[in-house]
Scaffold this motif. Structure first.
Motif, PDB file in Angstrom:
ATOM      1  N   PHE A 121     -36.567  12.261  -0.753  1.00 11.40           N
ATOM      2  CA  PHE A 121     -37.141  13.198   0.214  1.00 11.40           C
ATOM      3  C   PHE A 121     -37.839  12.403   1.319  1.00 11.40           C
ATOM      4  N   LEU A 122     -37.470  12.641   2.558  1.00  9.21           N
ATOM      5  CA  LEU A 122     -38.134  11.960   3.676  1.00  9.21           C
ATOM      6  C   LEU A 122     -39.203  12.855   4.284  1.00  9.21           C
ATOM      7  N   LEU A 123     -40.389  12.283   4.426  1.00  6.74           N
ATOM      8  CA  LEU A 123     -41.494  13.003   5.063  1.00  6.74           C
ATOM      9  C   LEU A 123     -41.771  12.376   6.428  1.00  6.74           C
ATOM     10  N   PRO A 124     -42.222  13.184   7.387  1.00  7.61           N
ATOM     11  CA  PRO A 124     -42.635  12.591   8.665  1.00  7.61           C
ATOM     12  C   PRO A 124     -44.038  12.001   8.498  1.00  7.61           C
ATOM     13  N   PRO A 125     -44.487  11.131   9.399  1.00  6.42           N
ATOM     14  CA  PRO A 125     -45.860  10.634   9.298  1.00  6.42           C
ATOM     15  C   PRO A 125     -46.867  11.787   9.270  1.00  6.42           C
ATOM     16  N   ASN A 126     -46.624  12.823  10.049  1.00  6.77           N
ATOM     17  CA  ASN A 126     -47.447  14.042  10.029  1.00  6.77           C
ATOM     18  C   ASN A 126     -46.680  15.159  10.743  1.00  6.77           C
ATOM     19  N   LYS A 127     -47.233  16.380  10.687  1.00  8.44           N
ATOM     20  CA  LYS A 127     -46.510  17.535  11.239  1.00  8.44           C
ATOM     21  C   LYS A 127     -46.368  17.447  12.768  1.00  8.44           C
ATOM     22  N   LYS A 128     -47.422  16.924  13.430  1.00  8.46           N
ATOM     23  CA  LYS A 128     -47.370  16.772  14.905  1.00  8.46           C
ATOM     24  C   LYS A 128     -46.191  15.892  15.319  1.00  8.46           C
ATOM     25  N   GLU A 129     -46.049  14.795  14.573  1.00  6.35           N
ATOM     26  CA  GLU A 129     -44.973  13.842  14.871  1.00  6.35           C
ATOM     27  C   GLU A 129     -43.603  14.505  14.654  1.00  6.35           C
ATOM     28  N   LEU A 130     -43.533  15.343  13.622  1.00  8.02           N
ATOM     29  CA  LEU A 130     -42.269  16.047  13.350  1.00  8.02           C
ATOM     30  C   LEU A 130     -41.898  16.932  14.546  1.00  8.02           C
ATOM     31  N   GLU A 131     -42.889  17.677  15.027  1.00 15.03           N
ATOM     32  CA  GLU A 131     -42.630  18.570  16.168  1.00 15.03           C
ATOM     33  C   GLU A 131     -42.201  17.739  17.379  1.00 15.03           C
ATOM     34  N   LYS A 132     -42.882  16.608  17.588  1.00 11.79           N
ATOM     35  CA  LYS A 132     -42.545  15.739  18.725  1.00 11.79           C
ATOM     36  C   LYS A 132     -41.093  15.268  18.622  1.00 11.79           C
ATOM     37  N   ARG A 133     -40.691  14.876  17.396  1.00 11.34           N
ATOM     38  CA  ARG A 133     -39.318  14.372  17.217  1.00 11.34           C
ATOM     39  C   ARG A 133     -38.279  15.458  17.480  1.00 11.34           C
ATOM     40  N   LEU A 166     -40.415   9.326   0.517  1.00 11.18           N
ATOM     41  CA  LEU A 166     -40.700   8.218   1.436  1.00 11.18           C
ATOM     42  C   LEU A 166     -41.191   8.779   2.762  1.00 11.18           C
ATOM     43  N   LYS A 167     -42.227   8.137   3.339  1.00 15.74           N
ATOM     44  CA  LYS A 167     -42.636   8.521   4.702  1.00 15.74           C
ATOM     45  C   LYS A 167     -41.802   7.724   5.688  1.00 15.74           C
ATOM     46  N   ASN A 168     -41.153   8.418   6.589  1.00 17.44           N
ATOM     47  CA  ASN A 168     -40.272   7.731   7.540  1.00 17.44           C
ATOM     48  C   ASN A 168     -41.038   7.339   8.802  1.00 17.44           C
ATOM     49  N   TYR A 169     -41.650   6.140   8.754  1.00 16.27           N
ATOM     50  CA  TYR A 169     -42.346   5.619   9.937  1.00 16.27           C
ATOM     51  C   TYR A 169     -41.351   4.892  10.836  1.00 16.27           C
ATOM     52  N   GLU A 170     -40.501   4.068  10.207  1.00  7.94           N
ATOM     53  CA  GLU A 170     -39.614   3.196  10.979  1.00  7.94           C
ATOM     54  C   GLU A 170     -38.218   3.244  10.359  1.00  7.94           C
ATOM     55  N   ILE A 171     -37.223   3.590  11.162  1.00  8.33           N
ATOM     56  CA  ILE A 171     -35.860   3.803  10.673  1.00  8.33           C
ATOM     57  C   ILE A 171     -35.381   2.659   9.772  1.00  8.33           C
ATOM     58  N   ASP A 172     -35.486   1.437  10.321  1.00  9.51           N
ATOM     59  CA  ASP A 172     -34.898   0.298   9.632  1.00  9.51           C
ATOM     60  C   ASP A 172     -35.556   0.051   8.274  1.00  9.51           C
ATOM     61  N   LYS A 173     -36.873   0.189   8.245  1.00  8.71           N
ATOM     62  CA  LYS A 173     -37.604  -0.027   6.980  1.00  8.71           C
ATOM     63  C   LYS A 173     -37.231   1.049   5.970  1.00  8.71           C
ATOM     64  N   THR A 174     -37.154   2.290   6.423  1.00 14.03           N
ATOM     65  CA  THR A 174     -36.807   3.386   5.510  1.00 14.03           C
ATOM     66  C   THR A 174     -35.405   3.166   4.958  1.00 14.03           C
TER      67      THR A 174
END
Ligand code: 5GP
Length: 183
Positions: A121-133, A166-174
């Motif tokens: 399961f991938l989570l965004p860093p937070n809900k604000k960031e999800l909306e931004k994406r 997993l929190k998806n901060y950075e594509i490559d790391k995730t």
């Protein structure tokens, strides 16, 4: 299905970056195959039938449901999405690992049918960031954006039901973390 351990589910809310992470994974490991879903959603600019999705009419999609041609299917933000089962069996038989990049309801259906699958399961860093994406990718109209954000709350509350979160901060790391999990 013969070997459900070869099936990997990547799920999480719309906009979290599932598609981008999966693309990075496919570049790093050529033995992994991404399942192409069917949908009744209209193609976005640049999307190709048979490559990004199989774009179907609702009538055709329902026919496939009735003929039990989906491993799972769900309704999401006003459209149907489903995983055609036939190709997956073929790929697994030939030794590939298969990734399903799907929303949460469908992911739960697959886990129920095949508890041996690996689910992430991938989570965004937070809900604000999800909306931004979601807004920044510029692919959805306002109604669809709001439907996706509303659904995200329910989806994120289901994260605990999956094998890895997993929190998806950075594509490559995730992508690297996922490759480690599935290797
Ligand atoms: P989008 O319209 O942004 O391409 O996809 C909307 C949501 O449907 C995303 O969360 C995506 O992962 C999910 N999705 C794509 N294909 C499938 C599928 O075959 N089954 C299910 N259950 N969800 C899917």
């Amino acid at each position: 299905m013969k070997n459900p351990k070869k099936l990997i589910i990547i799920t999480g809310p719309s906009g979290v970056g599932k598609g981008t992470v999966v693309k990075a994974i496919l570049k790093k490991d050529i033995n992994i195959w991404l399942s192409i879903s069917a949908t009744t959603r209209k193609p976005r600019n640049g999307e190709e039938d048979g490559k990004d999705y199989y774009f179907l009419t609702t009538k055709k999609f329902k026919e496939m449901i009735n003929n039990e041609m989906f491993l799972e299917w769900a309704e999401f933000a006003g459209n149907y999405y489903g995983t055609p089962i036939n190709i997956i069996n073929e790929k697994i038989k030939h030794g590939n690992k298969v990734i399903l990049e799907i929303e949460v309801e469908g992911a739960c259906q697959v886990r129920e049918k095949f508890p041996e699958t690996i689910s992430i399961f991938l989570l965004p860093p937070n809900k604000k960031e999800l909306e931004k994406r979601i807004r920044n990718r510029g692919t959805d109209n306002e109604k669809s954006i709001l439907q996706r954000l509303e659904r995200a709350d329910f989806e994120m509350s289901s994260s605990k039901d999956f094998d890895y979160v997993l929190k998806n901060y950075e594509i490559d790391k995730t992508a690297d973390e996922i490759l480690k999990i599935i290797s």
